[in-house]
Enzyme design. Structure first.
Site, PDB file in Angstrom:
ATOM      1  N   LYS A   1       1.653  39.002  74.238  1.00  0.00           N
ATOM      2  CA  LYS A   1       1.481  38.113  73.089  1.00  0.00           C
ATOM      3  C   LYS A   1      -0.003  37.899  72.765  1.00  0.00           C
ATOM      4  O   LYS A   1      -0.433  36.797  72.474  1.00  0.00           O
ATOM      5  CB  LYS A   1       2.166  36.774  73.360  1.00  0.00           C
ATOM      6  CG  LYS A   1       3.664  36.905  73.607  1.00  0.00           C
ATOM      7  CD  LYS A   1       4.310  35.567  73.847  1.00  0.00           C
ATOM      8  CE  LYS A   1       5.772  35.652  74.204  1.00  0.00           C
ATOM      9  NZ  LYS A   1       6.586  36.481  73.366  1.00  0.00           N
ATOM     10  N   CYS A   2      -0.754  38.962  72.801  1.00  0.00           N
ATOM     11  CA  CYS A   2      -2.204  38.925  72.624  1.00  0.00           C
ATOM     12  C   CYS A   2      -2.588  39.681  71.357  1.00  0.00           C
ATOM     13  O   CYS A   2      -1.876  40.601  70.939  1.00  0.00           O
ATOM     14  CB  CYS A   2      -2.857  39.572  73.854  1.00  0.00           C
ATOM     15  SG  CYS A   2      -4.647  39.752  73.788  1.00  0.00           S
ATOM     16  N   GLY A   3      -3.704  39.322  70.774  1.00  0.00           N
ATOM     17  CA  GLY A   3      -4.200  40.061  69.620  1.00  0.00           C
ATOM     18  C   GLY A   3      -4.480  41.524  69.932  1.00  0.00           C
ATOM     19  O   GLY A   3      -4.459  42.380  69.047  1.00  0.00           O
TER      20      GLY A   3
END
Length: 159
Positions: A35-37
């Site tokens: 769930k990271c950029g």
């Protein structure tokens, strides 16, 4: 310890994996998060793995929840996410810590072997990458923002 081949880690699917099993391979070790950029880098990591695995590259993914709680899932959720969204086929390991008192021994070693900017050892964010030669020695550390395809030239030099 003198090389990464002396470490072991738990696979995402369970069971311990000796990194000595990868002796003779070039490794790209990455702390990952779903769930990271930077999560779309899974696509680039898989592309590198597909492009160079026949020549001896293995990408090793180590999920980590220490940065913004961006890897909250359990092993089955992480595996499903990686496969469904990015077709990840390279080896993935159980979620670990990369900083602090609970840092996995492998990451303690990686950080000492290849310090970051201005000699800092701490991992700054998800998708920090370490390139390891066939002898198990860390040759390079890359920042999270470094796209996987930007590493291709360095990988080719080691293959």
């Amino acid at each position: 310890m003198s090389t990464i081949h002396e470490f072991s880690a738990e696979r995402l699917t369970g069971g311990m994996q000796s990194l000595g099993d990868y002796a003779g391979k070039v490794l790209l070790i990455v702390n990952t998060a779903s769930k990271c950029g930077f999560t779309p880098q899974y696509e680039g990591l898989e592309a590198l793995y597909q492009r160079y695995r026949e020549r001896g590259l293995v990408v090793l993914g180590f999920p980590c929840n220490q940065f913004g709680a961006q890897e909250p899932g359990e092993a089955e959720e992480i595996a499903s996410f990686c496969q469904k969204n990015y077709g990840v086929s390279f080896p993935m390991f159980a979620r670990i810590e990369v900083n602090g008192d609970g840092a996995h021994p492998l990451y303690q070693y990686l950080k000492r072997a290849a310090p970051g900017l201005l000699g800092s050892e701490g991992i700054k964010w998800n998708f920090t990458k370490f390139l390891v030669n066939r002898e198990g020695e860390v040759t390079q550390r890359y920042a999270p923002a470094t796209a996987p395809d930007a590493i291709a030239g360095d990988i080719e030099e080691l293959l």
